[in-house]
Scaffold this motif. Structure first.
Motif, short mmCIF file in Angstrom:
data_model
loop_
_atom_site.label_atom_id
_atom_site.label_comp_id
_atom_site.label_asym_id
_atom_site.label_seq_id
_atom_site.Cartn_x
_atom_site.Cartn_y
_atom_site.Cartn_z
N ALA A 50 0.80 -1.23 0.00
CA ALA A 50 0.00 0.00 0.00
C ALA A 50 0.83 1.27 0.00
CB ALA A 50 -0.95 0.00 1.20
N SER A 51 1.84 1.39 0.88
CA SER A 51 2.52 2.68 1.03
C SER A 51 3.33 3.05 -0.21
CB SER A 51 3.41 2.69 2.27
OG SER A 51 4.44 1.73 2.16
N SER A 52 4.02 2.08 -0.82
CA SER A 52 4.80 2.40 -2.03
C SER A 52 3.87 2.71 -3.19
CB SER A 52 5.74 1.24 -2.39
OG SER A 52 5.03 0.05 -2.60
N ALA A 53 2.72 2.04 -3.24
CA ALA A 53 1.75 2.34 -4.29
C ALA A 53 1.21 3.76 -4.14
CB ALA A 53 0.61 1.33 -4.27
N MET A 54 0.89 4.16 -2.90
CA MET A 54 0.39 5.52 -2.68
C MET A 54 1.46 6.56 -2.99
SD MET A 54 -2.82 5.76 -2.03
CE MET A 54 -2.73 7.52 -1.67
N GLN A 55 2.72 6.27 -2.66
CA GLN A 55 3.80 7.21 -2.99
C GLN A 55 3.88 7.44 -4.49
OE1 GLN A 55 7.37 5.61 -1.22
NE2 GLN A 55 6.64 5.96 0.87
N LEU A 78 -5.62 -4.64 -4.26
CA LEU A 78 -4.98 -3.47 -3.67
C LEU A 78 -5.63 -2.19 -4.16
CD1 LEU A 78 -2.72 -2.23 -1.92
CD2 LEU A 78 -1.25 -2.30 -3.94
N GLY A 79 -6.09 -2.17 -5.41
CA GLY A 79 -6.78 -1.00 -5.93
C GLY A 79 -7.99 -0.64 -5.10
N MET A 80 -8.77 -1.66 -4.68
CA MET A 80 -9.91 -1.40 -3.80
C MET A 80 -9.43 -0.89 -2.45
SD MET A 80 -12.82 -3.92 -2.17
CE MET A 80 -11.99 -4.18 -0.61
N GLN A 81 -8.39 -1.51 -1.89
CA GLN A 81 -7.91 -1.09 -0.57
C GLN A 81 -7.41 0.36 -0.59
OE1 GLN A 81 -5.07 -3.97 0.87
NE2 GLN A 81 -6.57 -5.64 0.88
N LEU A 82 -6.77 0.75 -1.69
CA LEU A 82 -6.28 2.13 -1.80
C LEU A 82 -7.41 3.14 -1.92
CD1 LEU A 82 -3.20 1.69 -4.16
CD2 LEU A 82 -3.21 1.84 -1.67
N LEU A 83 -8.61 2.69 -2.30
CA LEU A 83 -9.77 3.58 -2.34
C LEU A 83 -10.38 3.78 -0.95
CD1 LEU A 83 -11.56 2.32 -5.59
CD2 LEU A 83 -10.25 4.45 -5.31
N CYS A 84 -9.92 3.01 0.03
CA CYS A 84 -10.40 3.17 1.41
C CYS A 84 -9.67 4.33 2.08
CB CYS A 84 -10.21 1.87 2.17
SG CYS A 84 -11.25 0.51 1.55
N SER A 85 -10.00 4.59 3.34
CA SER A 85 -9.45 5.76 4.02
C SER A 85 -8.06 5.52 4.57
CB SER A 85 -10.39 6.23 5.13
OG SER A 85 -10.59 5.18 6.07
N HIS A 86 -7.79 4.32 5.07
CA HIS A 86 -6.51 4.05 5.72
C HIS A 86 -6.22 2.56 5.66
CE1 HIS A 86 -3.82 3.15 9.16
NE2 HIS A 86 -3.26 4.31 8.83
N SER A 87 -4.93 2.22 5.54
CA SER A 87 -4.50 0.82 5.57
C SER A 87 -3.48 0.63 6.68
CB SER A 87 -3.88 0.40 4.23
OG SER A 87 -3.35 -0.92 4.32
N GLU A 88 -3.63 -0.47 7.43
CA GLU A 88 -2.64 -0.82 8.44
C GLU A 88 -1.31 -1.23 7.82
OE1 GLU A 88 -4.24 -3.81 11.03
OE2 GLU A 88 -5.51 -2.39 12.11
N GLU A 89 -1.30 -1.50 6.52
CA GLU A 89 -0.05 -1.87 5.87
C GLU A 89 0.87 -0.65 5.82
OE1 GLU A 89 1.40 -4.59 2.11
OE2 GLU A 89 -0.44 -3.43 1.87
N ASN A 90 1.87 -0.65 6.69
CA ASN A 90 2.81 0.47 6.83
C ASN A 90 2.10 1.79 7.13
OD1 ASN A 90 5.28 -0.96 6.48
ND2 ASN A 90 4.81 -1.14 4.31
N THR A 92 -0.70 3.47 6.23
CA THR A 92 -0.81 4.25 4.99
C THR A 92 -2.14 4.99 4.91
OG1 THR A 92 0.58 2.63 3.86
CG2 THR A 92 -0.75 4.08 2.47
N THR A 93 -2.07 6.30 4.72
CA THR A 93 -3.26 7.09 4.39
C THR A 93 -3.57 6.86 2.92
OG1 THR A 93 -2.76 8.75 6.06
CG2 THR A 93 -4.27 9.40 4.28
N CYS A 94 -4.79 6.45 2.63
CA CYS A 94 -5.16 6.08 1.26
C CYS A 94 -6.01 7.18 0.61
CB CYS A 94 -5.87 4.73 1.28
SG CYS A 94 -4.83 3.39 1.93
N ILE A 95 -6.67 6.86 -0.48
CA ILE A 95 -7.34 7.88 -1.30
C ILE A 95 -8.61 8.40 -0.62
CG2 ILE A 95 -8.51 8.24 -3.52
CD1 ILE A 95 -6.40 6.32 -4.74
N GLY A 96 -9.31 7.56 0.13
CA GLY A 96 -10.38 8.05 0.98
C GLY A 96 -11.76 8.12 0.34
N ILE A 97 -11.99 7.34 -0.70
CA ILE A 97 -13.35 7.29 -1.26
C ILE A 97 -14.29 6.56 -0.30
CG2 ILE A 97 -14.77 6.43 -3.16
CD1 ILE A 97 -12.84 8.71 -3.96
N PHE A 98 -13.87 5.39 0.15
CA PHE A 98 -14.65 4.58 1.09
C PHE A 98 -14.16 4.86 2.51
CE2 PHE A 98 -14.21 1.67 -2.72
CZ PHE A 98 -15.47 1.92 -3.23
N ASP A 99 -15.10 4.90 3.47
CA ASP A 99 -14.74 5.13 4.86
C ASP A 99 -14.15 3.90 5.53
OD1 ASP A 99 -15.63 7.75 4.74
OD2 ASP A 99 -17.66 7.22 5.37
#
Length: 198
Positions: A50-55, A78-90, A92-99
């Motif tokens: 998640a974190s390297s993808a968001m970077q 991972l694309g779905m997870q990155l649309l969520c608000s936060h991931s415990e993987e490292n 990571t603050t994600c894109i935040g579409i889904f709460d």
């Protein structure tokens, strides 16, 4: 109709393209913001961390491009997870579409559950047009060590260690935790629904 697959450093793009070809849909792989904005349908795939993808996305301002899309968007794994608000993987603050929050599987209570989950599992409580023609408890193919919690956006559920979101939907955004491109006829029907009926 123009379909694009977002290119970034965590994309399983080739298998998605092959799956789209099997249902007669052509797609272009791109990280160009204007091409993404101009598409009729956008697929946001993902295999990786998640974190390297968001970077990568932030460095190209693709996170903001994705937030502003108004056409149908489908996040995969991972694309779905990155649309969520936060991931415990490292953390990571994600894109935040889904709460919904993305959490790590914990098998401390039952070591029979292997992490990551790899293989076929059933999906149930299916909602929205994404699952038109899909029977309850159909099997889909999963590969993941993190999961999206259940919440208001949940449109399909899977059990592994505990129930979690197999699919999410909010406004024009959809996400599936499983890999439709690897889920045989069920996955092809889900992709067909996204391309043709959403």
């Amino acid at each position: 109709m123009k379909t694009v697959v977002i290119k970034y450093n965590a994309g399983n793009t080739q298998s998605v393209l092959y799956a789209l070809e099997r249902i007669g849909a052509a797609a272009e792989v791109t990280d160009d913001p204007e091409q993404i904005r101009a598409a009729d349908k956008v697929i946001f795939p993902g295999v990786g961390e998640a974190s390297s993808a968001m970077q990568y996305l932030k460095a190209r301002q693709l996170d903001q491009v994705i937030r502003e899309l108004t056409q149908p968007v489908l996040g995969i794994c991972l694309g779905m997870q990155l649309l969520c608000s936060h991931s415990e993987e490292n953390d990571t603050t994600c894109i935040g579409i889904f709460d919904e929050q993305v959490k790590a599987f914990n098998n401390a209570g039952n070591k029979d559950f292997k992490i990551p989950q790899i293989g076929w599992n059933t999906v149930y409580d299916l909602r929205t047009k994404l699952f038109n023609g899909i029977a309850e408890n159909s099997y889909c193919y999963f590969v993941h060590g993190y999961y999206a919690s259940k919440g208001p956006a949940t449109i399909a559920t899977t059990d592994y260690i505990q129930p979690y979101s197999a699919a999410l939907h909010k406004d024009n955004f959809y996400g599936v935790q499983f890999h439709p491109e690897k889920s045989a006829a069920v996955g092809e029907q889900i992709l067909r629904n996204f391309i043709s009926h959403i």
